[in-house]
Write an enzyme that holds these catalytic residues in place. Structure first.
Site, short mmCIF file in Angstrom:
data_model
loop_
_atom_site.label_atom_id
_atom_site.label_comp_id
_atom_site.label_asym_id
_atom_site.label_seq_id
_atom_site.Cartn_x
_atom_site.Cartn_y
_atom_site.Cartn_z
N LEU A 64 0.94 -1.21 0.09
CA LEU A 64 0.05 -0.11 -0.21
C LEU A 64 0.95 1.40 0.10
CD1 LEU A 64 -2.49 -1.07 2.71
CD2 LEU A 64 -2.81 -1.18 -0.02
N ARG A 65 2.35 1.08 0.34
CA ARG A 65 3.12 2.25 0.29
C ARG A 65 3.00 3.27 1.28
NH1 ARG A 65 6.78 -1.25 -2.32
NH2 ARG A 65 6.43 -0.68 -4.40
N ASN A 95 7.38 -3.42 4.89
CA ASN A 95 8.33 -2.80 4.43
C ASN A 95 7.92 -0.96 3.96
OD1 ASN A 95 7.01 -3.22 2.36
ND2 ASN A 95 8.95 -3.32 0.84
N HIS A 180 10.17 -15.15 2.90
CA HIS A 180 10.58 -14.88 1.26
C HIS A 180 12.04 -15.50 1.21
CE1 HIS A 180 7.33 -11.90 0.30
NE2 HIS A 180 7.59 -11.70 1.85
N ASP A 306 1.13 -9.72 -5.88
CA ASP A 306 2.49 -9.11 -5.40
C ASP A 306 2.49 -7.71 -5.98
OD1 ASP A 306 4.60 -8.78 -4.09
OD2 ASP A 306 5.85 -9.89 -5.81
N HIS A 310 4.86 1.94 -8.32
CA HIS A 310 6.02 2.73 -8.22
C HIS A 310 5.67 4.14 -8.88
CE1 HIS A 310 8.93 -0.20 -6.50
NE2 HIS A 310 8.62 -1.04 -7.47
#
Lengths: 425, 334
Positions: A64-65, A95, A180, A306, A310
């Site tokens: 979702l950033r 992250n 991962h 996934d 960007h």
């Protein structure tokens, strides 16, 4: 509010159901399938003629950033993108900036998601503080704050010892750990599958052993510690075999794969197009086909988008200098349907891997239209021809190789807890 | 060997060069045309006036994101002999080091109305990227991108081989050393197989010669004697000293002992074999001084041939761009 969905083809693999039957919703939940319960004469009626009525999709990987990376996307934009793709429940990685290693960040994400009123959002918490791989995070506090599981995402652990202790601690408290698998000393600097294409094009390769060596280590530690484990974004044929063997030996583990690793192989790197730069990389066709076999055999039970949005400049560079990831949550279902068109997978398997399969991996109450479930469902026109374009996208991300692609099959409406949150107009 | 998409990017609708990015996908006829064109320029270097007006009025920008004195100089000389105006930009010390993106740098240079960019970059595919994103009618010549391609170097090597061996049919060629990191080796392999040599052997330890090269049409040899046995041409590659002490090789001395070209190991090749090296050479690391300076060496011929090849490629690409200008379809495949 009462809702009656009629004339649609209701397909729900979790109940082995595929029939034109009516669906009845009351007070956010499904109360009946087939025959109307008492008092439904005054329900709002949705005519789903010619459409499929499906459980809302459960996507285990949607970045979702937010917070911190909002130039790429935010909870509102990516939540909107998700529901337009039929995703009603999503898991987001830890992250962000700051990283999801405190309850406050986990709470912030959920508050923003509630405010946006789009998909149900379940964050992953960091396994180690700052994802630095050295100091364990307050994992119990994170899960108490709503994190569905813990993960070090793609960041390396400082040592196998730290990993082992993190797993022991997680096992103590019965927490799910998402892996991962990646051995950083083998993948470092790589941007493409190590094979003929990367050799021809002079791109630094990521060997399959970067995944499989780490996977073997992780499986041994899972066996030793007894931690609940999910293996994310598998890309190699050998990984499928290893997960299958581990399951056969009695290990209670699950695994997922990104839809693009099922559809594409490394041949697409031909023109150095950075839109195909993903991690793990697109591998050879044997790997791709074995991943599909892994789904058929029930070794892999979830397909995810996934989704990695960007900003434009992240992909405007030579291949290796681009940031990895595709922003494809809006087209997850049409992409997955391509697997069916090619005759690789049947409809029930595809839908299971998009709904009840991923929900079961994380123990989520989602992905089913059984009576008593929350009424998260979508209306899908399996024959609609449409073109997904850069201009019409909902994601803030600029990065997809599928812009201007014509798809067959489109999500026409998305409902969460009986409320319509998206509809094609 | 597979043919890939770059063909569509670097040829115009008449099949003429408009960029020169890679040899992948270029056919024998076109490569031969480049060699023939270069031959016609070779004699020009011996004349008192070393210029032709093929690029008169055109602006050529040497866009080097990576240092290279030799390649940059030969491109500059080639452009000047074609009567172009030449600008040299060492980008490492300019805009991108201040944070400007490659695309921004490119757009600024386009705004200066350049006609041709000679591009060297540390990223594989950088020349493709620039060709995809620059405005139509600017020719891009790849002067080396990452590990991917160095097509003018490969073509000057082909010219050198043809001038010494008369052709390519039936030749056996050995390329020795750090194949994995070599853009030269990749382009040479493509050129040699397209031009019809009978065998290309890639020689070195497994750490420097990945097995995937076999799928590109090469024979892999990990033993120098087997690799050099009866070959007509030996190409020694520069062994980058910075890689020596990594995990790729134990030491310079061990590499030289196993893969160095000396008068003794040269004897395994045919008596009239030629020895090539793209330079700069490391004497006593990959090649002995006796061989580098000996009668089999054609290393300095390669340098001279490089100017002619670069003149040929630049003039052909500019001509291909002009053909695009004249076509109503110009720029459509951008």
């Amino acid at each position: 509010m009462k809702l009656r969905i009629q004339n649609g083809r209701l397909i729900d693999p979790s109940q082995d159901l595929d029939a034109i039957v009516e669906l009845f919703i009351d007070n956010q939940k499904i109360v009946a399938i087939g025959d109307a319960p008492d008092g439904f004469d005054d329900a709002e009626v949705v005519d789903a003629s010619g459409q499929w009525v499906l459980p809302g999709l459960v996507d285990l990987a949607v970045a979702l950033r937010e917070p911190g990376l909002t130039q790429k996307g935010n909870i509102a934009t990516e939540g909107r993108a998700a529901v337009s793709g039929g995703v009603t429940t999503l898991v987001c990685p830890p992250n962000t900036r700051p990283i999801v290693d405190t309850p406050a960040v986990a709470a912030l994400i959920q508050d923003k998601a509630d405010e946006a009123g789009m998909a149900n959002v379940f964050p992953l918490g960091a396994l180690t503080q700052g994802l630095e791989g050295t100091q364990l995070s307050n994992m119990v506090a994170l899960t108490d704050a709503g994190c569905i599981a813990v993960s070090n995402h793609r960041s390396p652990m400082a040592s196998t010892k730290v990993l082992s202790r993190a797993l022991e601690y997680a096992a103590t408290h019965d927490l799910l750990v998402v892996f991962h698998p990646d051995e950083p000393s083998l993948s470092e600097g790589g941007c493409a599958h190590e094979g003929l294409m990367s050799t021809m094009h002079g791109l630094a390769g990521i060997p399959e052993e970067a995944e499989t060596i780490a996977l073997m280590r992780d499986l041994l530690l899972v066996e030793k510690t007894g931690v609940r484990a999910h293996f994310a974004r598998l890309s190699c044929a050998k990984s499928v075999e290893m997960i299958a063997d581990a399951k056969a030996s009695g290990l209670d583990i699950t695994a997922d794969v990104a839809v693009h690793n099922l559809l594409l192989n490394d041949q697409v790197l031909d023109r150095f197009d950075g839109h195909y730069h993903v991690l793990p990389p697109l591998r050879g066709d044997e790997d791709r086909l074995t991943l599909i076999e892994g789904i058929k055999a029930g070794v892999i039970t979830a397909i995810c988008s996934d989704h990695q949005p960007h900003e434009k400049m992240a992909k405007i560079a030579p291949f290796a200098a681009t940031e990895p990831g595709m922003a494809n949550v809006e087209i997850l279902l049409p992409l997955a349907m391509l697997l069916m068109d090619e005759g690789d997978l049947d409809i029930s398997t595809v839908l299971t891997c998009l709904t009840s399969g991923p929900a079961a991996c994380f123990g989520l109450e989602a992905g089913s239209l059984s009576v008593g479930s929350f009424a998260d469902f979508i209306l899908f026109d399996s024959t609609a021809r449409w073109t997904w374009s850069y201009e019409s996208r909902k994601t803030k991300g600029h990065n997809s190789p599928y812009f201007d692609e014509e798809f067959v099959g489109r999500v026409m409406a998305t409902y969460i807890s009986g409320q319509r949150v998206y509809q094609v107009v | 060997m597979m043919r890939s998409e770059p063909r569509a990017l670097q040829l115009n609708e008449h099949g003429q060069l408009k960029h020169f990015l890679t040899l992948d996908g270029l056919d024998k006829t076109l490569l031969t045309e480049i060699l023939d064109r270069a031959e016609s320029f070779l004699s020009m270097g011996e004349q008192s006036v070393k210029k032709v007006p093929l690029l008169r009025g055109k602006t050529v920008v040497n866009l080097f994101f990576e240092n290279s004195t030799r390649t940059r100089t030969t491109f500059e000389l080639a452009a000047k002999r074609l009567s172009a105006d030449v600008i040299n930009l060492n980008i490492e010390t300019s805009a991108t080091s201040k944070g400007e993106s490659l695309l921004d740098t490119l757009q600024n240079l386009e705004a200066m109305q350049s006609d041709m960019f000679i591009v060297r970059h540390s990223d594989s595919g950088a020349a493709h990227f620039i060709a995809e994103h620059c405005t139509p009618n600017v020719a891009i010549i790849n002067a080396g991108d990452g590990r991917h391609a160095h097509p003018t170097q490969a073509m000057l090597d082909m010219l050198t081989i043809r001038r010494h061996k008369g052709g390519f049919e039936g030749l056996k060629v050995a390329i020795v050393g750090d194949i994995m990191h070599s853009r030269v080796a990749r382009s040479q392999l493509q050129a040699l197989t397209t031009l019809g040599v009978s065998e290309v052997r890639l020689v070195g330890p497994k750490t420097l010669v990945p097995s995937f090269f076999a799928e590109m049409g090469a024979t892999i040899c990990h033993d120098l004697e087997a690799g050099l046995k009866d070959v007509d041409v030996i190409v020694m590659l520069r062994l980058q000293k910075e890689r020596m002490k990594g995990a790729l090789l134990p030491s310079e001395s061990e590499f030289y002992r196993l893969y160095g070209l000396t008068e003794d190991t040269l004897a395994w090749a045919k008596p009239d074999a030629i020895v090539m090296h793209p330079g700069p050479i490391n004497r006593g690391v990959e090649i002995s001084s006796e061989v580098a300076d000996g009668k089999h060496s054609v290393i300095l011929n390669q340098v001279t041939n490089g100017i002619a090849i670069r003149m040929a490629v630049m003039s052909m690409a500019m001509s291909g761009q002009l053909q695009c200008d004249e076509s109503p379809m110009a720029g459509e495949d951008k």
